[in-house]
Design a protein around this motif. Structure first.
Motif, PDB file in Angstrom:
ATOM      1  N   PHE A 107       3.888  -9.879 -33.729  1.00 33.34           N
ATOM      2  CA  PHE A 107       4.711  -8.782 -33.220  1.00 33.34           C
ATOM      3  C   PHE A 107       6.197  -9.112 -33.387  1.00 33.34           C
ATOM      4  CE2 PHE A 107       0.641  -8.395 -31.088  1.00 33.34           C
ATOM      5  CZ  PHE A 107       0.384  -7.044 -31.218  1.00 33.34           C
ATOM      6  N   PRO A 108       7.072  -8.121 -33.613  1.00 36.19           N
ATOM      7  CA  PRO A 108       6.827  -6.675 -33.557  1.00 36.19           C
ATOM      8  C   PRO A 108       6.156  -6.089 -34.790  1.00 36.19           C
ATOM      9  CG  PRO A 108       9.109  -7.084 -34.114  1.00 36.19           C
ATOM     10  CD  PRO A 108       8.500  -8.432 -33.825  1.00 36.19           C
ATOM     11  N   THR A 154      11.665 -12.881 -18.921  1.00 35.78           N
ATOM     12  CA  THR A 154      12.521 -12.294 -19.950  1.00 35.78           C
ATOM     13  C   THR A 154      13.756 -11.635 -19.355  1.00 35.78           C
ATOM     14  OG1 THR A 154      11.377 -10.168 -19.857  1.00 35.78           O
ATOM     15  CG2 THR A 154      10.503 -11.824 -21.382  1.00 35.78           C
ATOM     16  N   GLY A 155      13.812 -11.539 -18.028  1.00 36.82           N
ATOM     17  CA  GLY A 155      14.871 -10.776 -17.375  1.00 36.82           C
ATOM     18  C   GLY A 155      14.471  -9.329 -17.146  1.00 36.82           C
ATOM     19  N   ARG A 156      13.308  -8.923 -17.688  1.00 36.36           N
ATOM     20  CA  ARG A 156      12.820  -7.551 -17.516  1.00 36.36           C
ATOM     21  C   ARG A 156      11.485  -7.503 -16.783  1.00 36.36           C
ATOM     22  NH1 ARG A 156      14.387  -4.205 -23.035  1.00 36.36           N
ATOM     23  NH2 ARG A 156      16.462  -5.120 -23.339  1.00 36.36           N
ATOM     24  N   GLU A 180       8.176 -14.906 -28.691  1.00 41.90           N
ATOM     25  CA  GLU A 180       8.834 -13.719 -29.230  1.00 41.90           C
ATOM     26  C   GLU A 180       7.941 -12.979 -30.231  1.00 41.90           C
ATOM     27  OE1 GLU A 180      12.743 -14.567 -30.655  1.00 41.90           O
ATOM     28  OE2 GLU A 180      13.378 -15.522 -28.772  1.00 41.90           O
ATOM     29  N   GLY A 181       6.848 -13.602 -30.647  1.00 42.97           N
ATOM     30  CA  GLY A 181       5.900 -12.944 -31.537  1.00 42.97           C
ATOM     31  C   GLY A 181       4.700 -12.373 -30.821  1.00 42.97           C
ATOM     32  N   ASN A 186       7.198  -8.332 -26.670  1.00 42.57           N
ATOM     33  CA  ASN A 186       7.742  -7.192 -27.386  1.00 42.57           C
ATOM     34  C   ASN A 186       7.595  -5.891 -26.598  1.00 42.57           C
ATOM     35  OD1 ASN A 186       8.672  -7.829 -30.387  1.00 42.57           O
ATOM     36  ND2 ASN A 186       7.027  -9.246 -29.843  1.00 42.57           N
ATOM     37  N   LEU A 187       6.549  -5.787 -25.790  1.00 44.19           N
ATOM     38  CA  LEU A 187       6.435  -4.616 -24.921  1.00 44.19           C
ATOM     39  C   LEU A 187       7.526  -4.621 -23.861  1.00 44.19           C
ATOM     40  CD1 LEU A 187       2.579  -4.304 -24.433  1.00 44.19           C
ATOM     41  CD2 LEU A 187       4.081  -2.633 -25.522  1.00 44.19           C
TER      42      LEU A 187
END
Length: 319
Positions: A107-108, A154-156, A180-181, A186-187
């Motif tokens: 991903f992405p 991730t901070g999110r 990161e893959g 990625n979502l």
């Protein structure tokens, strides 16, 4: 229920490879735009993830019942993707058959790239239209562990929403370069609330842990106002940092004889296992707990190597 083709790929040897999703709720018999894309659930991404596929099959059966009873809230929809690599599963192979690539590192994705990269791109494009996504990944170490939600920092991430699954623990993990893959990362970057639910097994089906995972997902969907479901309240989740656990490594190689199980409280000095010489049967090493706590993970292989992680313990906080 409506079946939807998410990705189609012509393979050189085994014909067409399709990835299917199954939609439950409003819009199931019409266009998907008729309903809010509420929650997506992703099962097996590798060919050895039989437990993850099994959980999705049980969830599909329950959502079908809820749909027939009218207990999926009008205007809401749930997508289940049971498997994205069933060809490898049919061949008893862990990764993509043609090039041994891992889809959950692609991903992405790239719509013009190799097969797994194109698949990852198509899957992400579909899933990021949903408000929530729950994935059933496999644990990176063989063995048994307490079912839990794992969240990448991730901070999110939303730990408050993770608590709504009602599982005993929400594990926070530092982001690593290869993350990161992954689909989860990625979502999150795309704005979807993404959760990884680790169900306590991979290649072997564990019925008890599968039921725990199904109940946790239904509990979450109910609390988010997507379905009407009366189930047990679950646990008040404890938020933990993965790095705070104590890992115990084997001091010798041999037969691994466990004396304690996962999710059991232990005291410092308690005997957890013995490592037995496979030739003459004498005890090579006694494995004792270095801390007070709860066994979170244990190796379940009959034979183990030296210097491998065989237990992970959540340390008890003394007040």
């Amino acid at each position: 229920m409506r079946q939807k083709t998410l990705f189609s790929y012509e393979t050189p040897f085994s014909g067409e490879h399709n990835i299917y999703g199954f939609v439950y709720g409003s819009g199931s018999y019409s266009e998907p735009t008729d309903a809010e894309h509420s929650a997506a659930i992703v099962g097996a991404m590798r060919g050895n993830e039989h437990q993850q596929l099994y959980i999705c099959s049980k969830l599909s059966a329950r959502l079908h019942e809820l749909e027939e009873q009218g207990d999926i809230v009008p205007g809401k929809s749930v997508l289940i993707v049971p498997s994205v690599n069933y060809s490898a599963m049919n061949a008893n192979h862990k990764y993509w058959l043609s090039d041994d690539s891992d889809i959950n590192r692609e991903f992405p994705g790239n719509p013009e790239g190799p097969a797994t990269s194109r698949l990852a791109y198509a899957l992400l494009e579909e899933l990021k239209t949903f408000s929530y996504c729950i994935q059933f990944p496999s644990y990176y170490m063989r063995g048994r562990f307490i079912p839990h939600i794992r969240m990448m920092m991730t901070g999110r991430e939303s730990t408050n929403l993770a608590n709504l699954f009602g599982l005993p623990f929400v594990m926070m993990a530092e982001r690593r370069a290869f993350d990161e893959g992954t689909l989860n990362y990625n979502l999150q970057m795309a704005g979807t609330e993404a959760f990884s639910l680790y169900s306590g097994g991979t290649s072997r089906i564990n019925e008890e842990y599968a039921d725990v995972a199904v109940s946790a997902v239904l509990r979450f969907l109910s609390r988010m106002g997507i379905i009407r479901y009366n189930g047990l309240g679950g646990h008040i989740s404890t938020l933990m940092n993965e790095e705070e656990m104590t890992s115990i490594k084997s001091e010798a190689a041999g037969f691994f004889k466990r004396t304690r199980n996962v999710n059991v409280e232990v005291r410092r000095g308690d005997l957890l296992a013995e490592i037995i010489d496979p030739m003459d049967g004498h005890v090579l090493s006694e494995v004792r707990s270095p801390v007070d706590g709860i066994i979170f993970y244990q190796q379940d292989a009959p034979l183990i190597y030296q210097n491998v992680v065989i237990f992970r313990i959540i340390k008890k906080i003394h007040k």
